[in-house]
Design a protein around this motif. Structure first.
Motif, PDB file in Angstrom:
ATOM      1  N   VAL A  21      14.733   1.650  14.200  1.00  0.00           N
ATOM      2  CA  VAL A  21      13.359   1.225  14.442  1.00  0.00           C
ATOM      3  C   VAL A  21      12.425   1.974  13.508  1.00  0.00           C
ATOM      4  O   VAL A  21      12.543   3.186  13.341  1.00  0.00           O
ATOM      5  CB  VAL A  21      12.918   1.476  15.910  1.00  0.00           C
ATOM      6  N   GLY A  22      11.519   1.234  12.884  1.00  0.00           N
ATOM      7  CA  GLY A  22      10.541   1.863  12.006  1.00  0.00           C
ATOM      8  C   GLY A  22      11.025   2.143  10.596  1.00  0.00           C
ATOM      9  O   GLY A  22      10.308   2.726   9.796  1.00  0.00           O
ATOM     10  N   SER A  23      12.241   1.709  10.273  1.00  0.00           N
ATOM     11  CA  SER A  23      12.756   2.011   8.941  1.00  0.00           C
ATOM     12  C   SER A  23      12.212   1.046   7.884  1.00  0.00           C
ATOM     13  O   SER A  23      12.495   1.195   6.704  1.00  0.00           O
ATOM     14  CB  SER A  23      14.292   1.994   8.948  1.00  0.00           C
ATOM     15  N   GLY A  24      11.457   0.048   8.317  1.00  0.00           N
ATOM     16  CA  GLY A  24      10.815  -0.837   7.350  1.00  0.00           C
ATOM     17  C   GLY A  24      11.644  -2.049   6.974  1.00  0.00           C
ATOM     18  O   GLY A  24      11.731  -2.429   5.805  1.00  0.00           O
ATOM     19  N   LYS A  25      12.217  -2.690   7.967  1.00  0.00           N
ATOM     20  CA  LYS A  25      13.044  -3.863   7.698  1.00  0.00           C
ATOM     21  C   LYS A  25      12.209  -5.080   7.294  1.00  0.00           C
ATOM     22  O   LYS A  25      12.668  -5.925   6.537  1.00  0.00           O
ATOM     23  CB  LYS A  25      13.893  -4.218   8.943  1.00  0.00           C
ATOM     24  N   THR A  26      10.960  -5.138   7.805  1.00  0.00           N
ATOM     25  CA  THR A  26      10.152  -6.326   7.530  1.00  0.00           C
ATOM     26  C   THR A  26       9.922  -6.529   6.030  1.00  0.00           C
ATOM     27  O   THR A  26      10.018  -7.644   5.522  1.00  0.00           O
ATOM     28  CB  THR A  26       8.799  -6.234   8.269  1.00  0.00           C
ATOM     29  N   VAL A  27       9.634  -5.440   5.345  1.00  0.00           N
ATOM     30  CA  VAL A  27       9.399  -5.539   3.898  1.00  0.00           C
ATOM     31  C   VAL A  27      10.648  -6.094   3.205  1.00  0.00           C
ATOM     32  O   VAL A  27      10.567  -6.948   2.324  1.00  0.00           O
ATOM     33  CB  VAL A  27       9.030  -4.145   3.327  1.00  0.00           C
ATOM     34  N   ALA A  70      15.960   3.944   0.351  1.00  0.00           N
ATOM     35  CA  ALA A  70      16.863   3.045   1.072  1.00  0.00           C
ATOM     36  C   ALA A  70      16.391   1.598   0.953  1.00  0.00           C
ATOM     37  O   ALA A  70      17.195   0.678   0.754  1.00  0.00           O
ATOM     38  CB  ALA A  70      16.954   3.456   2.536  1.00  0.00           C
ATOM     39  N   GLN A  71      15.082   1.385   1.056  1.00  0.00           N
ATOM     40  CA  GLN A  71      14.563   0.017   0.909  1.00  0.00           C
ATOM     41  C   GLN A  71      14.885  -0.535  -0.474  1.00  0.00           C
ATOM     42  O   GLN A  71      15.314  -1.673  -0.621  1.00  0.00           O
ATOM     43  CB  GLN A  71      13.047  -0.012   1.149  1.00  0.00           C
ATOM     44  N   GLN A  72      14.674   0.303  -1.511  1.00  0.00           N
ATOM     45  CA  GLN A  72      14.981  -0.154  -2.876  1.00  0.00           C
ATOM     46  C   GLN A  72      16.442  -0.544  -3.009  1.00  0.00           C
ATOM     47  O   GLN A  72      16.783  -1.590  -3.547  1.00  0.00           O
ATOM     48  CB  GLN A  72      14.674   0.957  -3.880  1.00  0.00           C
ATOM     49  N   LEU A 107      13.784   6.897   6.892  1.00  0.00           N
ATOM     50  CA  LEU A 107      12.498   6.451   7.433  1.00  0.00           C
ATOM     51  C   LEU A 107      11.412   6.684   6.391  1.00  0.00           C
ATOM     52  O   LEU A 107      11.508   7.612   5.598  1.00  0.00           O
ATOM     53  CB  LEU A 107      12.158   7.232   8.710  1.00  0.00           C
ATOM     54  N   PRO A 108      10.367   5.844   6.385  1.00  0.00           N
ATOM     55  CA  PRO A 108       9.249   6.107   5.471  1.00  0.00           C
ATOM     56  C   PRO A 108       8.688   7.503   5.743  1.00  0.00           C
ATOM     57  O   PRO A 108       8.742   7.970   6.876  1.00  0.00           O
ATOM     58  CB  PRO A 108       8.221   5.038   5.859  1.00  0.00           C
ATOM     59  N   PRO A 109       8.188   8.148   4.696  1.00  0.00           N
ATOM     60  CA  PRO A 109       7.696   9.516   4.882  1.00  0.00           C
ATOM     61  C   PRO A 109       6.446   9.547   5.756  1.00  0.00           C
ATOM     62  O   PRO A 109       5.818   8.523   5.986  1.00  0.00           O
ATOM     63  CB  PRO A 109       7.365   9.963   3.457  1.00  0.00           C
ATOM     64  N   GLY A 110       6.127  10.725   6.237  1.00  0.00           N
ATOM     65  CA  GLY A 110       4.879  10.896   6.958  1.00  0.00           C
ATOM     66  C   GLY A 110       4.953  10.562   8.427  1.00  0.00           C
ATOM     67  O   GLY A 110       3.962  10.608   9.132  1.00  0.00           O
ATOM     68  N   ARG A 111       6.133  10.210   8.903  1.00  0.00           N
ATOM     69  CA  ARG A 111       6.262   9.967  10.341  1.00  0.00           C
ATOM     70  C   ARG A 111       6.357  11.303  11.046  1.00  0.00           C
ATOM     71  O   ARG A 111       7.060  12.195  10.599  1.00  0.00           O
ATOM     72  CB  ARG A 111       7.533   9.177  10.644  1.00  0.00           C
ATOM     73  N   THR A 112       5.677  11.413  12.149  1.00  0.00           N
ATOM     74  CA  THR A 112       5.855  12.633  12.923  1.00  0.00           C
ATOM     75  C   THR A 112       6.905  12.351  13.986  1.00  0.00           C
ATOM     76  O   THR A 112       6.814  11.350  14.686  1.00  0.00           O
ATOM     77  CB  THR A 112       4.528  13.051  13.591  1.00  0.00           C
ATOM     78  N   PRO A 130       0.816  -1.231   0.000  1.00  0.00           N
ATOM     79  CA  PRO A 130       0.000   0.000   0.000  1.00  0.00           C
ATOM     80  C   PRO A 130       0.843   1.272   0.000  1.00  0.00           C
ATOM     81  O   PRO A 130       0.303   2.362   0.094  1.00  0.00           O
ATOM     82  CB  PRO A 130      -0.810  -0.119   1.300  1.00  0.00           C
ATOM     83  N   PHE A 131       2.151   1.132  -0.050  1.00  0.00           N
ATOM     84  CA  PHE A 131       3.008   2.330  -0.058  1.00  0.00           C
ATOM     85  C   PHE A 131       4.184   2.093  -1.001  1.00  0.00           C
ATOM     86  O   PHE A 131       4.551   0.944  -1.264  1.00  0.00           O
ATOM     87  CB  PHE A 131       3.523   2.631   1.354  1.00  0.00           C
ATOM     88  N   PRO A 132       4.765   3.174  -1.524  1.00  0.00           N
ATOM     89  CA  PRO A 132       5.980   2.994  -2.328  1.00  0.00           C
ATOM     90  C   PRO A 132       7.159   2.721  -1.399  1.00  0.00           C
ATOM     91  O   PRO A 132       7.169   3.181  -0.260  1.00  0.00           O
ATOM     92  CB  PRO A 132       6.150   4.348  -3.030  1.00  0.00           C
ATOM     93  N   LEU A 133       8.159   1.982  -1.873  1.00  0.00           N
ATOM     94  CA  LEU A 133       9.352   1.735  -1.072  1.00  0.00           C
ATOM     95  C   LEU A 133      10.129   3.034  -0.894  1.00  0.00           C
ATOM     96  O   LEU A 133      10.098   3.899  -1.759  1.00  0.00           O
ATOM     97  CB  LEU A 133      10.262   0.725  -1.775  1.00  0.00           C
TER      98      LEU A 133
HETATM   99  P1  ADP Z   1      11.324  -2.060  11.581  1.00  0.00           P
HETATM  100  O1  ADP Z   1      12.457  -1.664  10.708  1.00  0.00           O
HETATM  101  O2  ADP Z   1      11.346  -1.346  12.894  1.00  0.00           O
HETATM  102  O3  ADP Z   1      11.183  -3.553  11.718  1.00  0.00           O
HETATM  103  P2  ADP Z   1       8.821  -2.317  10.270  1.00  0.00           P
HETATM  104  O4  ADP Z   1       9.226  -3.187   9.165  1.00  0.00           O
HETATM  105  O5  ADP Z   1       8.074  -2.910  11.411  1.00  0.00           O
HETATM  106  O6  ADP Z   1      10.050  -1.498  10.832  1.00  0.00           O
HETATM  107  O7  ADP Z   1       7.985  -1.126   9.654  1.00  0.00           O
HETATM  108  C1  ADP Z   1       7.381  -0.144  10.463  1.00  0.00           C
HETATM  109  C2  ADP Z   1       6.083   0.330   9.853  1.00  0.00           C
HETATM  110  O8  ADP Z   1       6.335   1.074   8.673  1.00  0.00           O
HETATM  111  C3  ADP Z   1       5.181  -0.807   9.458  1.00  0.00           C
HETATM  112  O9  ADP Z   1       3.872  -0.467   9.856  1.00  0.00           O
HETATM  113  C4  ADP Z   1       5.316  -0.867   7.944  1.00  0.00           C
HETATM  114  O10 ADP Z   1       4.147  -1.341   7.314  1.00  0.00           O
HETATM  115  C5  ADP Z   1       5.554   0.574   7.565  1.00  0.00           C
HETATM  116  N1  ADP Z   1       6.354   0.768   6.355  1.00  0.00           N
HETATM  117  C6  ADP Z   1       7.413   0.018   5.935  1.00  0.00           C
HETATM  118  N2  ADP Z   1       7.922   0.502   4.772  1.00  0.00           N
HETATM  119  C7  ADP Z   1       7.197   1.592   4.456  1.00  0.00           C
HETATM  120  C8  ADP Z   1       7.229   2.548   3.385  1.00  0.00           C
HETATM  121  N3  ADP Z   1       8.130   2.463   2.395  1.00  0.00           N
HETATM  122  N4  ADP Z   1       6.316   3.551   3.398  1.00  0.00           N
HETATM  123  C9  ADP Z   1       5.418   3.644   4.397  1.00  0.00           C
HETATM  124  N5  ADP Z   1       5.309   2.791   5.429  1.00  0.00           N
HETATM  125  C10 ADP Z   1       6.186   1.773   5.468  1.00  0.00           C
END
Ligand code: ADP
Ligand code: MG
Length: 742
Positions: A320-326, A294-296, A489-494, A288-291
């Protein structure tokens, strides 16, 4: 210098000194040779001193040579007593004139020492240091560092730092580590070492690097370095010497790490994962979001590794929150794409369960190719395996893994038990690496197949950590891994607003803010003090806090409790209730430290925050700031009874000042020093005497580059015997063990 040599003249083992008597002159002296000469070969070291030295780990001439001065006193930089300014710290070189001892009214010893340097006199006072009476004899030359204060019309220093110089001459005086215990004086060390150096002038000291190489990388020879670290003419030559010897320390560590990395690549077959499938693409485009950029980048780094023939062994650092799971899921899918299985291992059940839910969610509707199926595809199968999954359910999962019908398995260390067998494990992701030991990492990797020639086929391994460590430190601690960094970090974080709260009034405001947030539908974590010794005490403390808050400040809120002594079922229920916002405030111990992801939780209160480390506070704080609403973190500390000013302390201050994990990691390294980087594998850090992970960044990179060059052409150091010897003599067991295997 010559005069002193006749006074304490000593005779070294023939092989070092009497080079003129040798039929064939020997080459320069290696570390190995110094190591084979025991200290008692030196005249001046008898049984007593031999035993004293042995107590501090010095048994050979090599140990002596590598006992570096703790500091260097430059006589020309010393201040004259007549120039001392009250209230300003200074170092003076003085002679002891008189020593006086008496007792204070409250029965503490008070030693008063009058010193002079020909320009003026100064009084030193030592409270509660009765040994000073014997140590500071009349006529002794000492270096004194401290702040002079006016006292009854003359200058006085209280409890200054004192170094005994002895009767050494020369402009720069090395001060060796000395302790009251073994009683070896700094000038004794200086004398012995100087003699070893003098006696080895004829043959010189062996250098593993050629003059040309040294010139290219801008380092002095080891021969010069060893002389100038012990008996420098100027502080500038001393610094050049330190650089060279620090480089040597780093090079030894890097040779081991780079050697280990290359050996793994050489000795095991990797899987060449196939290119050009559509699975990863369809997963990524369904997000639901673009990478983030850094993720790419990191996904393509991993992809390249996985397509290559050698096994991937990569560390992914991402705040934390940088989107490692994806990134993790994309890697697992790369394996699944070619018919292999993927495994994701998390350190706790809470986290494994959460990952399982999250990953299934991400993979909703994704299908995999299946030739046995009429339609050519079937839904991707993801399963969870923890120690809570038992009986029939467990048997079914084990069977699915063995038959290969499970594509991705997520679990705890239950995954590395004997009974778990995979049909074709292709990729392993280990989350939150700092919670796992190296052996566990290896155990999962070892669930491998055997390929042609009996070589194991090793799955690709991605290790993820949310505890950022500075790049060069990572090179030393994790130097056998390749490193990728998610630095965006993904955009839109406050950003999270972090506040320091101290004392009752502050705390009352914190609870008021929590109540208000809860009234607006938000949620909070309250983290209880860390109690190292016992999970039981820690749980009790959390229960107390839970009771107090339920009955008092937060009586209007739904409060839940989570700690390590609860059963997994209880934990699971509490976490689920919190996810559904049936619990507004979760009182917890550090069990929530890693990975827990509830975006509606926007408030975090850490009690007794000064008892946590920087990395841990950063992890804890990472539980909030995951949604669109601005998050707050309050770090609560209690003023100490006897403190005049209550200070937040450097760690709490750091957290208030920054939310950037890498910046915090740098501060942490600064505050704690290298040896304590993380609880996991400490490769190398204890082998560094002169090198500093903090100050010597550029040297670390240089040492690593040189190590790659050497290992590339000579993987087992066959042609670098001296370096091999040095590694096995000087490195801690775990590092030297690398050589035993080669
Ligand atoms: P961590 O690196 O701490 O493991 P997570 O993978 O749990 O981070 O991701 C944190 C949150 O950010 C999740 O809710 C995830 O869906 C969301 N997220 C991951 N990548 C993006 C992105 N590119 N854009 C927006 N949200 C994202
Ligand atoms: Mg995570």
């Amino acid at each position: 210098m010559a005069s002193r040599c006749t006074r304490t003249c000593l005779v070294l083992n023939k092989s070092v000194v009497d080079s003129e008597k040798e039929v064939e002159p020997k080459g320069p002296i290696t570390y190995e040779e110094f190591n084979s000469l025991p200290v008692e070969k030196l005249r001046g070291i008898g049984d007593k001193r031999k035993a004293d030295l042995e107590k501090i780990g010095i048994t050979s001439l090599l140990d002596l040579l590598l006992t570096y001065p703790r500091k260097w006193v430059d006589r020309t930089n010393e201040c004259r007593l007549s120039d001392l300014v009250p209230g300003v710290e200074a170092m003076v070189l003085v002679e002891v004139r008189s020593v006086n001892k008496r007792m204070t009214k409250n029965r503490r010893s008070l030693i008063t020492v009058v010193v002079g340097d020909g320009s003026a006199r100064l009084t030193l006072t030592f409270f509660n240091q009765p040994y000073r009476e014997k140590q500071l004899r009349e006529g002794l030359t000492i270096s004194v560092f401290g702040k002079a204060e006016e006292y009854r019309g003359s200058l006085q220093m209280t409890n200054p730092v004192v170094d005994l110089i002895g009767d050494r001459t020369g402009r720069i005086i090395p001060i060796y580590p000395q302790s009251g215990e073994h009683g070896i004086k700094t000038w004794e060390f200086a004398g012995w070492i100087e003699n070893v150096l003098t006696r080895s002038v004829a043959r010189g000291i062996f250098d593993p690097l050629s003059a040309a190489e040294l010139e290219k990388i801008g380092l002095v020879s080891r021969n010069d370095a060893l002389r100038n670290i012990h008996t420098p003419d100027t502080l500038a030559t001393k610094e050049l010497a330190r650089r060279r010897l620090a480089f040597d320390e780093l090079l030894r560590v890097q040779l081991v790490l780079v050697g280990r990395k290359r050996a793994l690549e050489r000795e095991s077959l990797g899987i060449r994962h196939s290119e050009g499938g559509t699975l990863v693409q369809s997963f990524l485009s369904a997000l639901p979001f673009p990478l983030t950029g850094a993720q790419q980048r990191v996904i393509s780094e991993i992809h390249a590794d996985m397509l290559a023939g050698h096994p991937m062994h990569r560390l992914l650092q991402g705040d934390v929150g940088s989107g490692k799971t994806v990134v993790a899921v994309a890697s697992l899918l790369t394996a699944v794409e070619g018919g292999y299985q993927g495994a994701l291992m998390a350190p706790t059940e809470v986290l494994a369960e959460q990952h399982s839910a999250g990953v299934r969610n991400l993979l909703e509707g994704i299908t995999v190719h299946d030739s046995a199926n009429l339609f050519g595809s079937r839904p991707l199968r993801v399963d969870l395996l923890t120690s809570r999954i038992t009986g029939e359910q467990r048997r079914e999962i084990l069977q699915g893994l063995e038959e290969g019908t499970i594509d991705i398995v997520i679990g705890t260390h239950a995954l590395i038990q004997e009974s778990v067998k995979f049909r074709q494990l292709g990729a392993v992701v280990v989350d939150e690496q700092h919670r796992f030991g190296v052996e566990q990492r290896a155990a999962l990797r070892d669930k491998s197949l055997t390929g042609a020639g009996g070589k194991p086929i090793v799955p690709d391994v991605l290790v993820m950590t949310a505890t950022p460590i500075p790049r060069t430190a990572a090179m030393t601690v994790y130097g056998d891994l390749d490193v990728s960094v998610l630095d965006e970090l993904p955009p839109g974080r406050t950003p999270i607003d972090t506040h320091w709260a101290s004392g009752e009034a502050d705390e009352a405001m914190v609870w008021a803010a929590v109540r208000e947030g809860v009234a607006q539908g938000q949620q909070a974590y309250v983290v209880c003090p860390l109690i190292e010794e016992s999970e039981k005490v820690e749980a009790a403390a959390a229960e107390d806090t839970f009771q107090v808050l339920s009955a008092g400040e937060l009586s209007q809120c739904q409060i839940g409790l989570l700690h390590g002594r609860m059963s997994s079922t209880e934990k699971e229920q509490v976490m689920n209730a919190f996810r559904r916002n049936e619990i507004n405030v979760l009182v917890a111990t550090t069990v929530i430290e890693v990975g827990v992801d509830v975006p509606n939780a926007t408030m975090m209160v850490v009690l007794d925050a000064d008892r946590f480390g920087i990395a841990q506070l950063h992890q804890l704080r990472g539980r909030v700031g995951r949604g669109l609403i601005a998050s707050h973190c309050w770090l609560v500390t209690h003023p100490k009874d006897d403190a005049l000013v209550h200070e937040a302390g450097p760690r709490v201050e750091a957290l208030v000042g920054s939310t950037d994990g890498f910046e915090l990691a740098e501060i942490d390294l600064e505050l704690r020093g290298a040896g304590t980087l993380m609880d996991a594998d400490q490769s190398g850090t204890s082998d560094l005497k002169l090198a500093s992970l903090r100050r010597d960044r550029e040297l670390i990179e240089l040492a690593r580059a040189v190590a790659f060059d050497i290992i590339e052409n000579d993987p087992t150091l066959e042609e670098h015997r001296a370096l091999r010897d040095e590694i096995s003599i000087l490195l801690t067991a775990s590092n030297a063990e690398f050589l035993a295997r080669n």
